[in-house]
Design a protein around this motif. Structure first.
Motif, PDB file in Angstrom:
ATOM      1  N   THR A 160      -7.231   3.385  -6.240  1.00  0.00           N
ATOM      2  CA  THR A 160      -6.037   4.206  -6.475  1.00  0.00           C
ATOM      3  C   THR A 160      -6.256   5.665  -6.084  1.00  0.00           C
ATOM      4  O   THR A 160      -5.300   6.432  -6.007  1.00  0.00           O
ATOM      5  N   ASN A 161      -7.504   6.044  -5.823  1.00  0.00           N
ATOM      6  CA  ASN A 161      -7.817   7.385  -5.337  1.00  0.00           C
ATOM      7  C   ASN A 161      -8.258   7.392  -3.875  1.00  0.00           C
ATOM      8  O   ASN A 161      -8.623   8.434  -3.349  1.00  0.00           O
ATOM      9  N   ALA A 162      -8.223   6.235  -3.223  1.00  0.00           N
ATOM     10  CA  ALA A 162      -8.627   6.111  -1.824  1.00  0.00           C
ATOM     11  C   ALA A 162      -7.424   6.369  -0.908  1.00  0.00           C
ATOM     12  O   ALA A 162      -6.271   6.306  -1.351  1.00  0.00           O
ATOM     13  N   PRO A 163      -7.671   6.657   0.368  1.00  0.00           N
ATOM     14  CA  PRO A 163      -6.564   6.912   1.306  1.00  0.00           C
ATOM     15  C   PRO A 163      -5.524   5.793   1.367  1.00  0.00           C
ATOM     16  O   PRO A 163      -4.331   6.072   1.537  1.00  0.00           O
ATOM     17  N   VAL A 164      -5.918   4.556   1.181  1.00  0.00           N
ATOM     18  CA  VAL A 164      -4.957   3.444   1.244  1.00  0.00           C
ATOM     19  C   VAL A 164      -3.870   3.576   0.178  1.00  0.00           C
ATOM     20  O   VAL A 164      -2.749   3.100   0.358  1.00  0.00           O
ATOM     21  N   ALA A 165      -4.163   4.255  -0.909  1.00  0.00           N
ATOM     22  CA  ALA A 165      -3.191   4.394  -2.002  1.00  0.00           C
ATOM     23  C   ALA A 165      -1.976   5.221  -1.610  1.00  0.00           C
ATOM     24  O   ALA A 165      -0.934   5.144  -2.251  1.00  0.00           O
ATOM     25  N   ARG A 166      -2.098   6.007  -0.548  1.00  0.00           N
ATOM     26  CA  ARG A 166      -0.961   6.820  -0.102  1.00  0.00           C
ATOM     27  C   ARG A 166      -0.550   6.472   1.333  1.00  0.00           C
ATOM     28  O   ARG A 166       0.190   7.199   1.977  1.00  0.00           O
ATOM     29  N   ALA A 167      -1.041   5.345   1.838  1.00  0.00           N
ATOM     30  CA  ALA A 167      -0.797   4.956   3.222  1.00  0.00           C
ATOM     31  C   ALA A 167       0.483   4.150   3.388  1.00  0.00           C
ATOM     32  O   ALA A 167       0.968   3.522   2.446  1.00  0.00           O
ATOM     33  N   HIS A 168       0.985   4.165   4.612  1.00  0.00           N
ATOM     34  CA  HIS A 168       2.070   3.269   5.013  1.00  0.00           C
ATOM     35  C   HIS A 168       1.399   2.027   5.597  1.00  0.00           C
ATOM     36  O   HIS A 168       0.532   2.141   6.466  1.00  0.00           O
ATOM     37  N   LEU A 169       1.782   0.849   5.110  1.00  0.00           N
ATOM     38  CA  LEU A 169       1.207  -0.410   5.582  1.00  0.00           C
ATOM     39  C   LEU A 169       2.269  -1.185   6.341  1.00  0.00           C
ATOM     40  O   LEU A 169       3.355  -1.415   5.825  1.00  0.00           O
ATOM     41  N   GLU A 170       1.929  -1.601   7.558  1.00  0.00           N
ATOM     42  CA  GLU A 170       2.843  -2.360   8.398  1.00  0.00           C
ATOM     43  C   GLU A 170       2.189  -3.708   8.714  1.00  0.00           C
ATOM     44  O   GLU A 170       1.304  -3.807   9.571  1.00  0.00           O
ATOM     45  N   ILE A 171       2.606  -4.744   7.989  1.00  0.00           N
ATOM     46  CA  ILE A 171       1.997  -6.060   8.134  1.00  0.00           C
ATOM     47  C   ILE A 171       2.439  -6.708   9.436  1.00  0.00           C
ATOM     48  O   ILE A 171       3.629  -6.772   9.744  1.00  0.00           O
ATOM     49  N   ALA A 172       1.455  -7.201  10.192  1.00  0.00           N
ATOM     50  CA  ALA A 172       1.724  -7.889  11.451  1.00  0.00           C
ATOM     51  C   ALA A 172       1.699  -9.404  11.270  1.00  0.00           C
ATOM     52  O   ALA A 172       2.503 -10.118  11.859  1.00  0.00           O
ATOM     53  N   ARG A 173       0.768  -9.898  10.458  1.00  0.00           N
ATOM     54  CA  ARG A 173       0.680 -11.342  10.230  1.00  0.00           C
ATOM     55  C   ARG A 173      -0.066 -11.646   8.938  1.00  0.00           C
ATOM     56  O   ARG A 173      -0.886 -10.848   8.490  1.00  0.00           O
ATOM     57  N   VAL A 174       0.238 -12.817   8.398  1.00  0.00           N
ATOM     58  CA  VAL A 174      -0.402 -13.303   7.175  1.00  0.00           C
ATOM     59  C   VAL A 174      -0.757 -14.763   7.405  1.00  0.00           C
ATOM     60  O   VAL A 174       0.081 -15.548   7.851  1.00  0.00           O
ATOM     61  N   ILE A 175      -1.994 -15.124   7.102  1.00  0.00           N
ATOM     62  CA  ILE A 175      -2.467 -16.496   7.229  1.00  0.00           C
ATOM     63  C   ILE A 175      -2.983 -16.912   5.855  1.00  0.00           C
ATOM     64  O   ILE A 175      -3.765 -16.182   5.240  1.00  0.00           O
ATOM     65  N   ALA A 176      -2.539 -18.084   5.389  1.00  0.00           N
ATOM     66  CA  ALA A 176      -2.937 -18.515   4.047  1.00  0.00           C
ATOM     67  C   ALA A 176      -3.311 -19.987   4.028  1.00  0.00           C
ATOM     68  O   ALA A 176      -2.705 -20.801   4.728  1.00  0.00           O
ATOM     69  N   TYR A 234      -2.856  -5.919   9.456  1.00  0.00           N
ATOM     70  CA  TYR A 234      -1.828  -4.882   9.394  1.00  0.00           C
ATOM     71  C   TYR A 234      -2.311  -3.544   9.922  1.00  0.00           C
ATOM     72  O   TYR A 234      -3.506  -3.311  10.086  1.00  0.00           O
ATOM     73  N   ARG A 235      -1.333  -2.682  10.189  1.00  0.00           N
ATOM     74  CA  ARG A 235      -1.608  -1.286  10.541  1.00  0.00           C
ATOM     75  C   ARG A 235      -1.525  -0.472   9.251  1.00  0.00           C
ATOM     76  O   ARG A 235      -0.579  -0.592   8.480  1.00  0.00           O
ATOM     77  N   MET A 236      -2.544   0.352   9.038  1.00  0.00           N
ATOM     78  CA  MET A 236      -2.563   1.260   7.895  1.00  0.00           C
ATOM     79  C   MET A 236      -2.499   2.683   8.448  1.00  0.00           C
ATOM     80  O   MET A 236      -3.367   3.096   9.216  1.00  0.00           O
ATOM     81  N   ASP A 237      -1.466   3.406   8.071  1.00  0.00           N
ATOM     82  CA  ASP A 237      -1.300   4.778   8.537  1.00  0.00           C
ATOM     83  C   ASP A 237      -1.420   5.717   7.347  1.00  0.00           C
ATOM     84  O   ASP A 237      -0.552   5.757   6.482  1.00  0.00           O
ATOM     85  N   THR A 238      -2.525   6.444   7.307  1.00  0.00           N
ATOM     86  CA  THR A 238      -2.748   7.424   6.235  1.00  0.00           C
ATOM     87  C   THR A 238      -2.339   8.822   6.667  1.00  0.00           C
ATOM     88  O   THR A 238      -2.434   9.749   5.876  1.00  0.00           O
ATOM     89  N   GLY A 239      -1.927   8.957   7.948  1.00  0.00           N
ATOM     90  CA  GLY A 239      -1.580  10.267   8.482  1.00  0.00           C
ATOM     91  C   GLY A 239      -2.790  11.054   8.957  1.00  0.00           C
ATOM     92  O   GLY A 239      -2.656  12.167   9.436  1.00  0.00           O
ATOM     93  N   ASP A 240      -3.980  10.454   8.822  1.00  0.00           N
ATOM     94  CA  ASP A 240      -5.210  11.149   9.202  1.00  0.00           C
ATOM     95  C   ASP A 240      -5.482  11.110  10.702  1.00  0.00           C
ATOM     96  O   ASP A 240      -6.180  11.957  11.225  1.00  0.00           O
ATOM     97  N   ARG A 241      -4.961  10.080  11.407  1.00  0.00           N
ATOM     98  CA  ARG A 241      -5.216   9.975  12.837  1.00  0.00           C
ATOM     99  C   ARG A 241      -4.048   9.272  13.525  1.00  0.00           C
ATOM    100  O   ARG A 241      -3.404   8.418  12.938  1.00  0.00           O
ATOM    101  N   THR A 242      -3.816   9.648  14.762  1.00  0.00           N
ATOM    102  CA  THR A 242      -2.763   9.024  15.559  1.00  0.00           C
ATOM    103  C   THR A 242      -3.047   7.530  15.691  1.00  0.00           C
ATOM    104  O   THR A 242      -4.174   7.141  15.979  1.00  0.00           O
ATOM    105  N   GLY A 243      -2.047   6.722  15.453  1.00  0.00           N
ATOM    106  CA  GLY A 243      -2.190   5.277  15.586  1.00  0.00           C
ATOM    107  C   GLY A 243      -2.633   4.571  14.326  1.00  0.00           C
ATOM    108  O   GLY A 243      -2.425   3.376  14.177  1.00  0.00           O
TER     109      GLY A 243
END
Length: 129
Positions: A59-75, A84-93
């Motif tokens: 809850t204190n890691a960068p993922v806690a404030r990231a935008h997550l864009e799921i591409a696929r799920v396998i179960a 998925y793509r995780m965008d923390t705003g720290d780097r382009t892409g």
């Protein structure tokens, strides 16, 4: 175990993980206490095992404030893999992430991940996702 049971369990596990990820990404970090087993095992470097220790850490890691864009799920009946793509705003892409979750009796009991920065598009002409 019947094929129907395996299929039903895979669908339930997929739903549990994707709904938990959506709630977490929306800022509801209390979801982790609902879905993680008390003796949760973490395999990622520098992340602690155990439900309470993991929750305090993540809850204190960068993922806690990231935008997550799921591409696929396998179960399947015990594992859910989310790519998925995780965008923390720290780097382009952002980062390309593959999480592997093991579930038992409706709880997440174990986690592995692979994370890499998304390179410039010309380096991956077929895309990362």
């Amino acid at each position: 175990m019947t094929d129907t049971h395996i299929t039903d369990t895979a669908a339930a596990n997929r739903r549990l993980v994707t709904e938990a990820m959506a709630r977490f990404a929306a800022g509801d970090h209390t979801v982790l206490a609902d879905v993680l087993a008390e003796d949760f095992i973490e395999h990622s470097p520098d992340n602690p095992s155990g439900r309470e220790a993991f929750i305090a850490h993540i809850t204190n890691a960068p993922v806690a404030r990231a935008h997550l864009e799921i591409a696929r799920v396998i179960a399947d009946h015990r594992y859910v893999v989310v790519h998925y793509r995780m965008d923390t705003g720290d780097r382009t892409g952002g980062d390309a992430v593959a999480d592997i979750w093991r579930l038992d009796d409706g709880r997440i009991t174990e986690h592995w991940d692979v994370v890499q920065p998304v390179p410039d598009p010309e380096r991956t002409p077929n895309g990362m996702f």
